[in-house]
Design an enzyme around this catalytic site. Structure first.
Site, PDB file in Angstrom:
ATOM      1  N   GLU A 173       0.830  -1.210   0.000  1.00  0.00           N
ATOM      2  CA  GLU A 173       0.000   0.000   0.000  1.00  0.00           C
ATOM      3  C   GLU A 173       0.866   1.262   0.000  1.00  0.00           C
ATOM      4  O   GLU A 173       0.800   2.116   0.874  1.00  0.00           O
ATOM      5  CB  GLU A 173      -0.950  -0.006   1.207  1.00  0.00           C
ATOM      6  N   GLU A 374      -5.576  -8.198  -1.170  1.00  0.00           N
ATOM      7  CA  GLU A 374      -6.301  -7.986   0.091  1.00  0.00           C
ATOM      8  C   GLU A 374      -7.765  -7.716  -0.228  1.00  0.00           C
ATOM      9  O   GLU A 374      -8.074  -6.890  -1.084  1.00  0.00           O
ATOM     10  CB  GLU A 374      -5.736  -6.812   0.907  1.00  0.00           C
TER      11      GLU A 374
END
Length: 476
Positions: A173, A374
């Site tokens: 991320e 995810e």
């Protein structure tokens, strides 16, 4: 779905592994964070306070349970396991000349176990796991010297595991760095006087300069990896939230367009296209930022583009210029509440169709393979007579898998894998809680680290096993 589709699950060392001071490991940035909740933020301490609880120290104790956990993944039929290597387990401070052999051997053991189970490792090189020493000494990625330290770390693990690992992600991320509360976790920045992870002294110039250093490090890692093993597939990882304009008011439409650029595309464009997007200059001007580039940076970014685009997707938000509207929470950032959607116990809005929308937006823009690394529902699970009946999790995943299948089968998106988050229960990144559970496997531990740490199969375990065995066809 393609025959070799990578069905699996995801974890991160800092939230799952434990063994924080075993096997020669040094403290990471997460090891210095206390527990918290929705109402109480996690706090960062510069030394370990024995009167406070640090949930990541033991986490789910994968360090001592990895054989059992991988056996459970094999039983489910996993084709892939997305995990991370803890940088401070390999280089305890991040500056050592030679790596920690005991740490390297631990991951050798994990990879060997995965390979024996016919599970493909997908390895995140840096998942919010900077050695804390680099924060103390350099203030994290603000200092460009971390680029060379990171590349030395990459060189070590690329060479050590070149015949065991094919898929790599450079930074988890990475767009967390564009948000003020991503300064510590994403970039290792800890300015003097800060305590709470969500209330740091924020200096945008630092964040964006530190993020530039990560872009350079990622590009160099891609080049290095391909040199060591041309068969490596090295990807980026971006946190994606599908944003919608709240209304047809042109101001809302423009605000939403800017949110996609700032939140979702700023980092992706650099890592996939090899250069900053045209709107970066506007963002820099809005935040009074001047990126310091060294000679050769432009060429490094261009030469180090990724092979595939991986991302997290949990939810969607609405964007509006009307400040009176009801706000909602999210993964990296919140937005305006969508009246058409339900939310989980932590306020994250549930939007399966948003995943199909996101897949199409990404593939149209980048035209390289995509991977979902995810996705999932954080929820409070109740044990009843030794069973966990998590029909709510099954429903969430069923609808999201339907959406991704439509993106592939109808829209022709090139999607190569689906690895839901927290496949075995782990510590929440944001709050440090254990009760916010995502897994197919229940870990008997509470928010204070009490429990047996025994593993139990939830109803979703058997459901996901059936999904994988049918290559996504049997979702009942």
């Amino acid at each position: 779905m393609r025959k070799n589709f990578l069905w699996g699950g995801s974890t991160a060392a800092n939230q799952f592994e434990g063994g924080w001071n075993e096997g020669g490991k040094g403290p990471s940035i997460y090891d210095m964070m206390t527990n918290g909740s929705l109402k109480e933020p996690r706090y960062i301490t510069k030394t370990i306070d024995k009167n406070l609880f640090y949930p990541n120290h033991k986490a789910s104790d994968f360090y001592h349970h990895y054989k059992e956990d991988i056996a459970l993944m094999k039983e489910m039929g996993f084709k892939a396991f997305r995990m991370s290597i803890s940088w401070s387990r390999i280089f305890p401070k991040g500056i050592e000349e030679t790596p920690n052999e005991e740490g390297l051997q631990f991951y050798d053991n994990v990879f060997d176990e995965l390979i024996a189970a016919s599970i493909e490792p997908i390895v995140t090189i840096s998942h919010y796991e900077n050695p804390f020493y680099l924060t103390e000494t350099y203030n994290g990625w603000v200092d460009r010297r971390l680029v060379d330290l990171y590349i030395k770390y990459c060189d070590t693990i690329f060479k050590r595991y070149q015949h065991k690992v094919k898929f790599w992600l450079t930074f988890n991320e990475i767009n967390a760095g564009v948000y003020s509360f991503g300064g510590y976790l994403g970039l290792g920045i800890l300015n003097e006087g800060t305590t709470s992870n969500y209330d740091q002294v924020d200096i945008p110039q630092q964040r964006f300069q530190a993020l530039h250093h990560q872009f350079i490090a990622s590009a160099k890692a891609v080049q290095l990896g391909h040199k060591i093993n041309p068969d490596f597939k090295i990807g980026c990882m971006v946190a994606l939230t599908a944003n919608y304009a709240y209304s047809c008011n042109p101001e809302d439409q423009l605000a939403n367009q800017k949110s996609w650029e700032y939140c979702n595309y700023y980092c992706g464009d650099v890592q996939v296209k090899g250069k900053y997007p045209y709107f970066a200059k506007r963002i820099w001007q809005e935040h009074n930022i001047e990126i310091k580039m060294e000679e050769g940076d432009t060429e490094i970014l261009k030469a180090g583009t990724v092979d595939f685009f991986s991302f997290s997707y949990y939810m969607s938000n609405c964007i509006s210029t009307d400040n009176s509207l009801l706000k909602t929470k999210g993964n990296l950032f919140g937005g305006v509440k969508n009246p058409y959607l339900k939310a989980n116990d932590w306020g994250w809005q549930i939007d399966p169709l948003g995943l199909r929308y996101t897949l199409n937006e990404l593939y149209a823009r980048y035209q390289i393979p995509l991977m979902i690394v995810e996705n999932g529902l954080g929820a409070i699970d109740v044990v009843e007579d030794g069973k966990i009946h998590d029909s709510y999790r099954i429903e969430y995943l069923r609808e999201h898998i339907k959406a991704l299948k439509d993106a592939v089968d109808i829209d022709n998106v090139d999607l190569i894998g689906f690895c839901p988050w927290g496949c075995i229960d782990l510590v929440s990144a944001g709050t440090g809680e254990m009760k916010k559970r995502y897994g197919f496997v229940y870990v008997d531990a509470d928010d204070k680290g009490n429990g047996t740490y025994n593993r139990s199969r939830k109803d979703s375990f058997y459901w996901y096993k059936k999904v994988i065995a049918s290559n996504g066809e049997d979702l009942d």
